[in-house]
Write a protein that holds these residues in place. Sequence first.
Motif, short mmCIF file in Angstrom:
data_model
loop_
_atom_site.label_atom_id
_atom_site.label_comp_id
_atom_site.label_asym_id
_atom_site.label_seq_id
_atom_site.Cartn_x
_atom_site.Cartn_y
_atom_site.Cartn_z
N CYS A 1 0.46 3.63 5.15
CA CYS A 1 1.28 4.50 4.30
C CYS A 1 1.78 5.71 5.10
CB CYS A 1 0.46 4.97 3.10
SG CYS A 1 1.36 6.11 2.05
N SER B 1 -6.13 10.46 -4.97
CA SER B 1 -5.60 9.24 -4.34
C SER B 1 -4.77 8.42 -5.32
CB SER B 1 -6.73 8.40 -3.75
OG SER B 1 -7.92 8.64 -4.42
N CYS B 2 -3.87 7.63 -4.75
CA CYS B 2 -3.00 6.77 -5.59
C CYS B 2 -3.85 5.66 -6.19
CB CYS B 2 -1.92 6.13 -4.73
SG CYS B 2 -0.87 7.33 -3.92
N LYS C 1 -0.91 14.51 -0.08
CA LYS C 1 -0.79 14.17 -1.52
C LYS C 1 -2.18 13.93 -2.10
CE LYS C 1 -0.56 11.20 -4.97
NZ LYS C 1 -1.74 10.55 -5.44
N LYS C 2 -3.00 13.20 -1.37
CA LYS C 2 -4.36 12.90 -1.86
C LYS C 2 -5.18 14.18 -1.99
CE LYS C 2 -6.67 9.82 0.51
NZ LYS C 2 -7.56 9.51 1.64
N CYS D 1 -4.14 12.56 4.06
CA CYS D 1 -2.88 12.55 3.30
C CYS D 1 -2.85 13.81 2.42
CB CYS D 1 -2.85 11.28 2.47
SG CYS D 1 -1.76 11.35 1.05
N LYS E 1 -1.37 1.97 -5.19
CA LYS E 1 -1.16 1.41 -3.85
C LYS E 1 -2.31 1.83 -2.94
CE LYS E 1 1.94 5.13 -2.41
NZ LYS E 1 2.97 5.52 -1.49
N ARG E 2 -2.39 1.15 -1.81
CA ARG E 2 -3.49 1.43 -0.88
C ARG E 2 -2.96 2.15 0.36
NH1 ARG E 2 -7.87 -3.27 -0.72
NH2 ARG E 2 -8.33 -3.30 -2.93
N CYS E 3 -3.83 2.91 1.00
CA CYS E 3 -3.40 3.73 2.14
C CYS E 3 -3.08 2.89 3.39
CB CYS E 3 -4.47 4.75 2.49
SG CYS E 3 -5.01 5.76 1.12
N GLY F 1 2.28 8.48 4.12
CA GLY F 1 1.62 9.70 3.65
C GLY F 1 0.49 10.15 4.59
N LEU F 2 -0.02 9.23 5.38
CA LEU F 2 -1.11 9.59 6.31
C LEU F 2 -0.53 10.24 7.54
CD1 LEU F 2 -3.22 6.33 6.05
CD2 LEU F 2 -3.93 8.60 5.31
S1 SF4 Z 1 -1.48 5.46 -0.59
FE1 SF4 Z 1 -0.37 6.90 0.72
S2 SF4 Z 1 0.22 8.58 -0.62
FE2 SF4 Z 1 -1.39 7.41 -1.70
S3 SF4 Z 1 -3.31 8.44 -1.14
FE3 SF4 Z 1 -3.02 6.80 0.36
S4 SF4 Z 1 -1.94 7.76 2.08
FE4 SF4 Z 1 -1.75 9.14 0.31
#
Ligand code: SF4
Length: 269
Positions: free
Chosen positions: A264, A252-253, A246-247, A244, A256-258, A266-267
Motif C-alpha cells: 500500500c 487501520s483499514c 493514516k493508521k 502509515c 484492505k490490507r497493508c 500509505g506505508l
Molecule cells: S492498508 Fe494502507 S492506508 Fe490502510 S492502514 Fe495499511 S498502509 Fe495504511
Amino acid sequence: IVYSNLIRKYFKNTKPIVLGGIEASLRRIAHYDYWDDKVRRAILFDAKVDILVYGMGEKSVLKLAHNLKTGKDWKDIRGICYISPHPKEEYTILPSYQEVKGDKKKFISMFHTFYINNDPLTAKGLCQQQDSRYLIQNPPSYPLAQKELDKVHDLPYEREAHPYYRKGGEVKALETIKFSITTHRGCYGECNFCSITVHQGKVIQGRSEKSILRESKLLTKLGDFKGYILDVGGPTANMYGIECQKKLKSGSCTDKRCLYPQFCPGLKI
Ligand code: SF4
C-alpha cells in the motif's frame, strides 16, 4: 491453568489472580486448542483467575497495579478481560462459546469481529457468553511511544536463566535470544496463519537508535559474549521505522490490507 488452580487450592485468599503473557492473550476468547483438538472456553473460565491482561501489557499492568493499590475501580482499564454475570451495555456481543464450539461458520464470524476490534483507535469492547456468565474484553491498550519503549528495554534485566533451571543444564531457548536485540514490536503483515497481530497489534513501535546501541554495548560486556550479535529485529519481518500516517491517526483499514495483494502506498519507507 495448572498454576492458578494450585494457587486457588493452597493459597485460598489470594485475590485477585491476574493472568498475562502471550498464551493467555491468545486464549482470551473461545479458541481452538491444538492439543485437545477442540474449541475451548476463554481461558479466564478454566484457569479460574480474576483478571487477564492481554497484549504486551505494560500500560495495563501499571494502571491495574495502581488502581488495586489505591482501591479504585479497574473494570474500565484498556487491555484487560474479566468475567461478568451480564454483558456490558455498549460492547459488541460475539457469538457465544456454545454457538462457536460446534459451528465453523459461527467461529469464523466470531474471529472476524474479534480481529477487526484490535486497533486501539477504533476497537469496541467485546462480550462473549461462556456458560451462564460473560467474558468482557475491554478495548486494547494504546501503543507505547518510542520513549516508553526505550524505557522498557533499558530496564536492568538479569539476562540469565533462573538458577532453578540452570541446575538442569544449559537452557537452549536462551541461546537464541541472549545475544539478540529487539528493535520493534507489532506487525501489519496479516499472514493468515499468524497470531502476532492479535497480541502485539498492527502498529509498529520502534526503539530509538540510541537505545538499540546502548543494548549492543551492554551485550559486549557480558562474560560469554563471543564477538557477534545473533539477530537485530522484531518478531516480524523488518518493519522497523515503516508506518502509515493514516493508521496512526484514525486506525487501520478494515477493507484492505497493508501488504497484500500489493504494497500500500500509505506505508512510508
Ligand atoms: S492498508 Fe494502507 S492506508 Fe490502510 S492502514 Fe495499511 S498502509 Fe495504511
